[in-house]
Design an enzyme around this catalytic site. Structure first.
Site, mmCIF file in Angstrom:
data_model
loop_
_atom_site.group_PDB
_atom_site.id
_atom_site.type_symbol
_atom_site.label_atom_id
_atom_site.label_comp_id
_atom_site.label_asym_id
_atom_site.label_seq_id
_atom_site.Cartn_x
_atom_site.Cartn_y
_atom_site.Cartn_z
ATOM 1 N N SER A 139 0.815 -1.216 0.000
ATOM 2 C CA SER A 139 0.000 0.000 0.000
ATOM 3 C C SER A 139 0.842 1.255 0.000
ATOM 4 C CB SER A 139 -0.880 -0.008 1.246
ATOM 5 O OG SER A 139 -1.540 1.211 1.379
ATOM 6 N N TYR A 163 -1.966 -0.224 10.566
ATOM 7 C CA TYR A 163 -2.181 -0.873 9.260
ATOM 8 C C TYR A 163 -0.916 -0.744 8.405
ATOM 9 C CZ TYR A 163 -3.771 -1.225 4.405
ATOM 10 O OH TYR A 163 -3.879 -1.545 3.074
ATOM 11 N N LYS A 167 1.874 -3.628 6.989
ATOM 12 C CA LYS A 167 2.268 -3.826 5.575
ATOM 13 C C LYS A 167 3.790 -3.695 5.427
ATOM 14 C CE LYS A 167 -1.710 -4.491 3.518
ATOM 15 N NZ LYS A 167 -2.033 -5.725 2.802
ATOM 16 N N ASN A 214 -13.780 5.448 3.286
ATOM 17 C CA ASN A 214 -13.075 6.046 2.155
ATOM 18 C C ASN A 214 -13.987 6.938 1.332
ATOM 19 O OD1 ASN A 214 -11.654 2.939 2.234
ATOM 20 N ND2 ASN A 214 -10.406 4.759 2.467
HETATM 21 P P1 NAD Z 1 -11.276 -6.454 0.877
HETATM 22 O O1 NAD Z 1 -11.533 -6.360 2.346
HETATM 23 O O2 NAD Z 1 -12.401 -6.189 -0.047
HETATM 24 O O3 NAD Z 1 -10.641 -7.866 0.522
HETATM 25 C C1 NAD Z 1 -9.868 -8.612 1.448
HETATM 26 C C2 NAD Z 1 -10.402 -10.028 1.454
HETATM 27 O O4 NAD Z 1 -9.636 -10.795 2.382
HETATM 28 C C3 NAD Z 1 -11.868 -10.110 1.892
HETATM 29 O O5 NAD Z 1 -12.576 -10.909 0.964
HETATM 30 C C4 NAD Z 1 -11.804 -10.766 3.266
HETATM 31 O O6 NAD Z 1 -12.966 -11.543 3.532
HETATM 32 C C5 NAD Z 1 -10.536 -11.592 3.142
HETATM 33 N N1 NAD Z 1 -9.877 -11.880 4.416
HETATM 34 C C6 NAD Z 1 -9.628 -11.031 5.435
HETATM 35 N N2 NAD Z 1 -9.006 -11.671 6.426
HETATM 36 C C7 NAD Z 1 -8.846 -12.955 6.030
HETATM 37 C C8 NAD Z 1 -8.274 -14.114 6.634
HETATM 38 N N3 NAD Z 1 -7.740 -14.073 7.863
HETATM 39 N N4 NAD Z 1 -8.259 -15.258 5.929
HETATM 40 C C9 NAD Z 1 -8.812 -15.328 4.684
HETATM 41 N N5 NAD Z 1 -9.383 -14.268 4.081
HETATM 42 C C10 NAD Z 1 -9.398 -13.089 4.746
HETATM 43 O O7 NAD Z 1 -10.074 -5.461 0.573
HETATM 44 P P2 NAD Z 1 -9.457 -4.988 -0.822
HETATM 45 O O8 NAD Z 1 -9.745 -3.544 -0.973
HETATM 46 O O9 NAD Z 1 -9.839 -5.924 -1.892
HETATM 47 O O10 NAD Z 1 -7.901 -5.106 -0.476
HETATM 48 C C11 NAD Z 1 -7.141 -6.255 -0.804
HETATM 49 C C12 NAD Z 1 -5.742 -6.069 -0.297
HETATM 50 O O11 NAD Z 1 -5.194 -4.856 -0.849
HETATM 51 C C13 NAD Z 1 -5.636 -5.930 1.230
HETATM 52 O O12 NAD Z 1 -4.500 -6.637 1.659
HETATM 53 C C14 NAD Z 1 -5.454 -4.439 1.425
HETATM 54 O O13 NAD Z 1 -4.726 -4.153 2.594
HETATM 55 C C15 NAD Z 1 -4.675 -4.041 0.190
HETATM 56 N N6 NAD Z 1 -4.846 -2.633 -0.185
HETATM 57 C C16 NAD Z 1 -6.117 -2.140 -0.368
HETATM 58 C C17 NAD Z 1 -6.283 -0.790 -0.672
HETATM 59 C C18 NAD Z 1 -7.649 -0.209 -0.839
HETATM 60 O O14 NAD Z 1 -7.794 1.020 -0.713
HETATM 61 N N7 NAD Z 1 -8.691 -0.986 -1.154
HETATM 62 C C19 NAD Z 1 -5.160 0.047 -0.820
HETATM 63 C C20 NAD Z 1 -3.895 -0.496 -0.647
HETATM 64 C C21 NAD Z 1 -3.745 -1.850 -0.328
HETATM 65 N N1 UFG Z 2 -12.114 12.190 2.474
HETATM 66 C C1 UFG Z 2 -13.114 13.106 2.749
HETATM 67 N N2 UFG Z 2 -14.283 12.643 3.260
HETATM 68 C C2 UFG Z 2 -14.524 11.310 3.498
HETATM 69 C C3 UFG Z 2 -13.489 10.384 3.204
HETATM 70 C C4 UFG Z 2 -12.300 10.867 2.710
HETATM 71 O O1 UFG Z 2 -12.949 14.311 2.560
HETATM 72 O O2 UFG Z 2 -15.608 10.955 3.970
HETATM 73 C C5 UFG Z 2 -10.865 12.683 1.879
HETATM 74 C C6 UFG Z 2 -9.620 12.376 2.696
HETATM 75 O O3 UFG Z 2 -9.398 13.385 3.660
HETATM 76 C C7 UFG Z 2 -8.546 12.306 1.605
HETATM 77 C C8 UFG Z 2 -9.289 11.750 0.402
HETATM 78 O O4 UFG Z 2 -10.676 11.998 0.658
HETATM 79 O O5 UFG Z 2 -8.116 13.604 1.278
HETATM 80 C C9 UFG Z 2 -9.089 10.252 0.200
HETATM 81 O O6 UFG Z 2 -9.386 9.583 1.420
HETATM 82 P P1 UFG Z 2 -9.640 7.998 1.465
HETATM 83 O O7 UFG Z 2 -10.049 7.668 2.876
HETATM 84 O O8 UFG Z 2 -10.560 7.594 0.381
HETATM 85 O O9 UFG Z 2 -8.222 7.395 1.105
HETATM 86 P P2 UFG Z 2 -6.805 7.561 1.797
HETATM 87 O O10 UFG Z 2 -5.897 8.197 0.799
HETATM 88 O O11 UFG Z 2 -6.899 8.204 3.117
HETATM 89 O O12 UFG Z 2 -6.368 6.051 2.083
HETATM 90 C C10 UFG Z 2 -6.647 4.985 1.187
HETATM 91 C C11 UFG Z 2 -6.855 3.706 2.018
HETATM 92 C C12 UFG Z 2 -5.567 3.291 2.622
HETATM 93 C C13 UFG Z 2 -4.526 3.163 1.547
HETATM 94 C C14 UFG Z 2 -4.376 4.480 0.826
HETATM 95 C C15 UFG Z 2 -3.364 4.385 -0.268
HETATM 96 O O13 UFG Z 2 -7.825 3.928 3.046
HETATM 97 O O14 UFG Z 2 -5.732 2.034 3.224
HETATM 98 O O15 UFG Z 2 -5.623 4.845 0.270
HETATM 99 O O16 UFG Z 2 -3.590 3.287 -1.020
HETATM 100 F F1 UFG Z 2 -3.349 2.820 2.089
#
Ligand code: NAD
Ligand code: UFG
Length: 356
Positions: A139, A163, A167, A214
């Site tokens: 991430s 978090y 990572k 988010n």
């Molecule tokens: P998500 O929560 O939709 O998907 C994660 C999946 O993992 C879910 O289906 C959940 O049921 C499963 N899971 C959780 N714990 C588990 C366990 N102990 N055993 C088996 N399955 C388990 O999230 P996502 O947005 O698809 O993210 C996927 C990956 O990408 C995560 O590792 C997350 O940290 C990473 N990531 C996500 C974002 C984002 O903004 N979505 C950004 C950066 C990194």
């Molecule tokens: N924001 C608002 N109102 C809301 C939610 C968010 O104004 O209700 C703003 C935040 O302040 C930020 C922007 O929208 O400026 C994006 O915020 P998000 O919460 O959508 O995303 P972040 O960049 O904070 O973080 C996300 C994931 C993290 C991940 C990161 C980079 O939550 O887990 O993107 O991948 F690590």
């Protein structure tokens, strides 16, 4: 045709990646405990890709196993069963994990357990079963408050919440593992920026539990009428309009990045690659709101409130290394993201629970 294991493959990014990999011709085993996903997502992936899997049944191409990555017995069985069926797992994409920043501050033990212990169990099972090709969901949160934007992969790793620390710890473990067995591990740590949007069919998308943390799912839910208005966290950031700037990446572009990473790892000698997956373009909160209003034809009322603790002003990727190493770059714009996000949200106002 490669046999791949996707942990967390039923989740938001995993389900879209499943679709892309099935279309590429790969066979998939998904291991997911459904702590944050619905089995309906993979039923729809199966339908979209011309398969007919249901949550209970499995097909040759897409097999769903409900289990926890911390359960070593379950993991071992997944590898052994695949080998006994004549289709050993050749590579793993490790999505499974917890991802809510605020929750990680309140529950650090759970985050370290699922994200780090879960990854350690998975890596031990892979090693024991001679499977040493891995794509890891990392991430952009690792960069904390970045000094230079766009952010290159060489920027300092300075996570600012549990978090992010979990990572960073997994990335360190992967470095240690690769160093312990030179020329054996093929690893890609993919540092995602802000994954948003949905498949253009509107059949699969992001389905957050409870109130979205988010921006993008919150905006979608305001547009569809599930919530009355958006709070914009800060109007006094040093940005073009005072609101926070992020690098939003269409989830289908991200899914295609995983396909490119797998292809690269399987084709090249052992290595550890660390790559940003982002667009290189920044959009402010207000720009996202306006783009979503254009795509949906709905108003998204908002009020500017105080800054959210822990936010950075601007987070934008330098994605040039991914282009150089994978030949991958994003293809879809913010307008495409909003159009496809709206297709999903408007057809599934309550997410997958609508059809369960
Ligand atoms: P998500 O929560 O939709 O998907 C994660 C999946 O993992 C879910 O289906 C959940 O049921 C499963 N899971 C959780 N714990 C588990 C366990 N102990 N055993 C088996 N399955 C388990 O999230 P996502 O947005 O698809 O993210 C996927 C990956 O990408 C995560 O590792 C997350 O940290 C990473 N990531 C996500 C974002 C984002 O903004 N979505 C950004 C950066 C990194
Ligand atoms: N924001 C608002 N109102 C809301 C939610 C968010 O104004 O209700 C703003 C935040 O302040 C930020 C922007 O929208 O400026 C994006 O915020 P998000 O919460 O959508 O995303 P972040 O960049 O904070 O973080 C996300 C994931 C993290 C991940 C990161 C980079 O939550 O887990 O993107 O991948 F690590």
């Amino acid at each position: 045709m490669t046999q791949l294991l996707l942990t967390g493959g039923a989740g938001f990014i995993g389900s879209h990646t499943c679709l892309v990999l099935l279309q590429e011709g790969h066979n998939l085993i998904v291991l997911d405990d459904h702590s944050n996903s619905s089995p309906v997502a993979l039923e729809r992936v199966a339908t979209l890709s011309g398969l007919s899997a249901s949550a209970e049944s499995s097909t040759e191409r897409l097999q769903l196993i409900q289990g926890d990555i911390r359960d070593s017995t379950c993991l071992g069985k997944v590898f052994i069963d695949a080998r006994n069926a004549g289709k050993p797992i050749e590579a793993v994409i490790h999505f499974a994990g917890l991802k809510a920043v605020g929750e990680s501050v309140r529950e650090p033990l759970r985050y370290w357990d699922v994200n780090l212990t879960g990854s350690r169990c998975l890596l031990a099972a892979m090693n024991a079963n001679d499977c040493r090709t891995l794509v890891f969901s990392s991430s952009a949160t690792l960069y904390g408050y970045p000094k230079d934007v766009p952010i290159p992969e060489t920027a300092p790793i300075k996570p600012i919440n549990p978090y992010g620390h979990s990572k960073a710890a997994v990335e360190q473990l992967l470095h240690d593992l690769a160093a312990s067995a030179p020329n054996q591990w093929r690893i890609a740590c993919l540092r995602y920026f802000n994954p948003v949007g949905a498949h253009p069919s509107g059949k699969i998308g992001e389905d957050p539990l409870g109130t979205p943390n988010n921006l993008f799912p919150f905006v979608s839910q305001v547009a569809v009428g599930r919530r009355t208005s958006l709070q914009v966290f800060g109007g006094d950031w040093p940005t073009k309009d005072g609101t926070g700037v992020r690098d939003y990446i269409h989830v289908m572009d991200l899914a295609e990045g995983h396909r490119a990473a797998i292809d690269c790892l399987l084709a090249e000698p052992a290595q550890l690659l660390t790559l940003n997956l982002g667009s290189g373009q920044g959009a402010s909160v207000v720009e996202v709101v306006r783009a979503f209003e254009r795509a949906s034809g709905c108003q998204v009322p908002y009020e500017v409130v105080a800054r959210r603790a822990g936010d950075a002003a601007i987070t934008v990727a330098d994605p040039s290394l991914a282009l150089q190493r994978l030949g991958w770059r994003t293809q879809r714009s913010l307008d495409d993201i909003c159009r496809d996000g709206w297709a999903w949200q408007s057809a599934n106002p309550s997410g997958y629970s609508d059809q369960q």
